[in-house]
Design an enzyme around this catalytic site. Structure first.
Site, PDB file in Angstrom:
ATOM      1  N   ASP A  34       0.334  -1.077   0.394  1.00 46.10           N
ATOM      2  CA  ASP A  34      -0.301   0.023   0.349  1.00 46.10           C
ATOM      3  C   ASP A  34       0.844   1.098   0.390  1.00 46.10           C
ATOM      4  OD1 ASP A  34      -2.529   1.481   0.067  1.00 46.10           O
ATOM      5  OD2 ASP A  34      -3.009  -0.229   1.246  1.00 46.10           O
ATOM      6  N   ASP A  74      -3.191   5.017  -2.189  1.00 40.29           N
ATOM      7  CA  ASP A  74      -4.246   5.025  -1.780  1.00 40.29           C
ATOM      8  C   ASP A  74      -4.457   6.713  -2.141  1.00 40.29           C
ATOM      9  OD1 ASP A  74      -6.056   5.119   0.687  1.00 40.29           O
ATOM     10  OD2 ASP A  74      -4.706   6.882   1.346  1.00 40.29           O
ATOM     11  N   GLU A  85      -6.775   4.165  -6.101  1.00 36.39           N
ATOM     12  CA  GLU A  85      -8.094   4.020  -5.301  1.00 36.39           C
ATOM     13  C   GLU A  85      -8.096   6.527  -6.221  1.00 36.39           C
ATOM     14  OE1 GLU A  85      -9.788   4.222  -1.072  1.00 36.39           O
ATOM     15  OE2 GLU A  85      -7.580   5.583  -1.322  1.00 36.39           O
ATOM     16  N   HIS A 129     -11.100  -3.125   2.544  1.00 30.26           N
ATOM     17  CA  HIS A 129     -10.992  -2.674   4.776  1.00 30.26           C
ATOM     18  C   HIS A 129     -11.493  -1.588   5.272  1.00 30.26           C
ATOM     19  CE1 HIS A 129      -8.132   0.146   1.874  1.00 30.26           C
ATOM     20  NE2 HIS A 129      -7.983   0.446   2.930  1.00 30.26           N
ATOM     21  N   ASP A 130     -12.362  -0.769   3.873  1.00 32.97           N
ATOM     22  CA  ASP A 130     -13.064   0.501   4.426  1.00 32.97           C
ATOM     23  C   ASP A 130     -14.449  -0.123   2.944  1.00 32.97           C
ATOM     24  OD1 ASP A 130     -10.947   1.928   4.523  1.00 32.97           O
ATOM     25  OD2 ASP A 130     -10.803   2.918   2.254  1.00 32.97           O
TER      26      ASP A 130
END
Length: 558
Positions: A97, A198, A255, A331-332
């Site tokens: 990440d 991210d 993302e 994860h969100d």
């Protein structure tokens, strides 16, 4: 020419919740290493690790204080190198990440930056004078409140699109950009195989930082929509590509909240000038409230019609020019079987999980599986706010219940049970032993109460489990080129069907017909299927032709 990552499957691990090896209640790198054989058995090709860097953990590792160090809770660099080597020995690739829109306020760049206006690191971040005793503009942060924090020492405000402890980097500064590229090359030299980036489409801020649009009833303007896909974003990503990606064989996914089809074609262009693919969120917003004050804190359900229209839009919109990321979970996001499926009974849970998997995995793009999705893990529905750890959920509760009195405590706990990010973050359910086999210690976040019946051990013992269904979907992707390269089209007349989703994938030699009953009802639908067509995967043992049983999914090949 087909790229290797186009028929690969990614498995996302949230390290804190995957496997604890040292009995402190927190998942760690040796724990992940122990479980690589399980991921290999599933059939995934790439393991994406949520952030493992040094961090004060204000936002679960998305606030990085040292990009070249491992968070001690997870282990050390030797543990990471062991994980990397074991993964590579199994033929698995490791995707890191990359969080470079912002750092932690404990990062040494920021510690220097706040020392004074003439510090050489001042321009690594975005500092502005206030206006009439207020913040420089009306931007709101993602985790509630203003996106600006007054720093008493220098009398200026710094920008943080997320928590106040996550100051935004100033990408206009070439020193920032090249510091990031150097760090990425350092990890690539270690042997990592890719980066998930991210909120990467937030890094180029609009000139002058103008006020953002404000919805009625909102205290702050929508900063995310204002900064997304900024004026220099493609220039920055092309520069990153030239400095990093073109030097290594890396897989990259960005993302990109608020990205459009046209922008995605630039980010994920098959010419390879920027990224390999992007995460877009339109299908994740279909069940949001019409009330902008509530946003995603609602119990609204998405309709099949809206979901199909959106998936189809992205399938056809990027075809031939760019590449899709296919995902239900991360994860969100809450658990897909609880969100778009039905977890009320064991039968419905298993059937609807398989149906949703079929819907996604037969489309064009690179599929992402989030830990536990492959065994049908569900939302946790905690009974008390004290059980939650997610900063976003806790803040939202206090704002909507305590401050604004928009909803009652009971309503908000229901919404959290359906939408909190902690639904995805409960410990991985390995077996029926204490703490689901995740840890010998009380876990950092409560385990889901249903772990005695929903767990890996149970799934591996049942030949009809969701796990083996995912395994078969992955095998089909690896062996049938039409899934990677074929064209996508809705079956004629399916656009308005409120209950069934039917689409085809076609190449020069093969047609796949995918039929999905998204309801609890037994339905009748007629599709033209050649007599010699074979069902190559389905969630019932037999094929009843025009009769579609509850949550039935089947794929014909001819």
């Amino acid at each position: 020419m087909e790229k290797w990552w186009q028929n690969a499957v990614v498995y996302q691990v949230y390290p804190r919740s995957y496997q604890d090896s040292n009995g402190d209640g927190i998942g760690d790198l040796p724990g992940i290493t122990q479980r690589l054989a399980y991921i290999k058995k599933l059939g995934a090709d790439i393991v994406w690790l949520s952030p493992i860097y040094q961090s004060p953990q204000v936002d679960n590792g998305y606030d990085i204080s040292d990009y070249r160090a491992i968070n001690p809770e997870f282990g050390n660099m030797a543990d990471f190198e062991d994980l990397l080597n074991k993964a590579h020995s199994l033929g698995l690739k490791i995707m890191m990440d990359l969080v470079v829109n912002h750092t932690s306020d404990e990062h040494h760049w920021f510690q220097q930056s706040r020392q004074g206006k003439d510090n050489p690191y001042r321009d690594y971040y975005i500092w502005r004078d206030g206006q009439d005793g207020h913040a420089p503009n009306n931007w709101g942060a993602s985790f509630t409140g203003s996106a600006w924090q007054l720093d008493q020492q220098t009398g200026q405000y710094y920008l943080h699109l997320f928590a106040p402890q996550q100051p935004d980097l100033n990408w206009e500064n070439p020193n920032v950009r090249h510091s990031v590229y150097d760090m990425m090359n350092w990890w690539a030299a270690k042997g990592v195989d890719g980066f998930r980036m991210d909120v990467i489409n937030y890094i180029s801020k609009p000139a002058g930082l103008p006020d953002a649009k404000k919805a009625p009833g909102q205290l702050y303007g929508d900063a995310g929509a204002t900064v997304a896909n900024g004026p220099r974003i493609h220039e920055f990503l092309q520069e990153m590509n030239q400095n990093v990606m073109s030097q290594h064989k890396l897989v990259t996914v960005g993302e990109a909240p608020g990205v459009t089809i046209e922008e995605a074609k630039r980010y994920a262009n098959l010419n390879g000038s920027e990224l390999n693919m992007v995460f877009q969120f339109e299908h994740m917003g279909l069940d949001e409230s019409d009330n902008p004050v509530l946003g995603r804190w609602t119990d609204r359900q998405a309709t099949l019609k809206d979901l199909r229209a959106n998936l189809t839009k992205w399938q056809t919109g990027l075809a031939g020019t760019a590449w899709n990321s296919l995902y239900w979970n991360n994860h969100d996001q809450p658990r897909v079987v609880s969100r778009f499926g039905n977890d009320a009974t064991e039968t419905d849970r298993v059937l609807s999980a398989k149906m949703l998997a079929t819907m996604l995995h037969l489309q064009q793009g690179t599929p992402y599986i989030y830990e536990g999705e492959e065994i049908g893990m569900t939302n946790a529905h905690f009974a008390s706010l004290d059980d939650y750890r997610d900063l976003d959920a806790i803040n939202a509760y206090h704002v909507l219940v305590d401050d604004q009195h928009v909803v009652t405590s009971k309503q908000m706990l229901k919404y959290l049970g359906m939408r909190s990010r902690d639904n995805a973050r409960t410990p991985m359910q390995w077996d029926a032993s204490a703490n689901a086999g995740f840890s010998t210690h009380t876990p950092w976040l409560k385990t889901n109460a249903n772990y005695p019946t929903i767990n890996v051990e149970q799934a591996l013992a049942d030949p009809n489990s969701i796990f083996y269904y995912y395994q078969k979907l992955i095998q089909l992707r690896h062996t049938l080129p039409v899934i990677t390269n074929g064209t996508y089209a809705l079956v004629a007349g399916n656009e308005t069907d409120e209950q069934v989703y039917a689409y085809t994938r076609r190449d020069a030699t093969t047609t796949l017909l995918v039929i999905l009953n998204a309801t609890q009802e037994t339905l009748s639908r007629h599709y033209e299927v050649p007599a010699d067509a074979q069902v190559i995967i389905g969630n019932y043992a037999d094929d009843q032709g025009d009769t579609l049983r509850p949550y039935e999914a089947k794929v014909y090949q001819f």
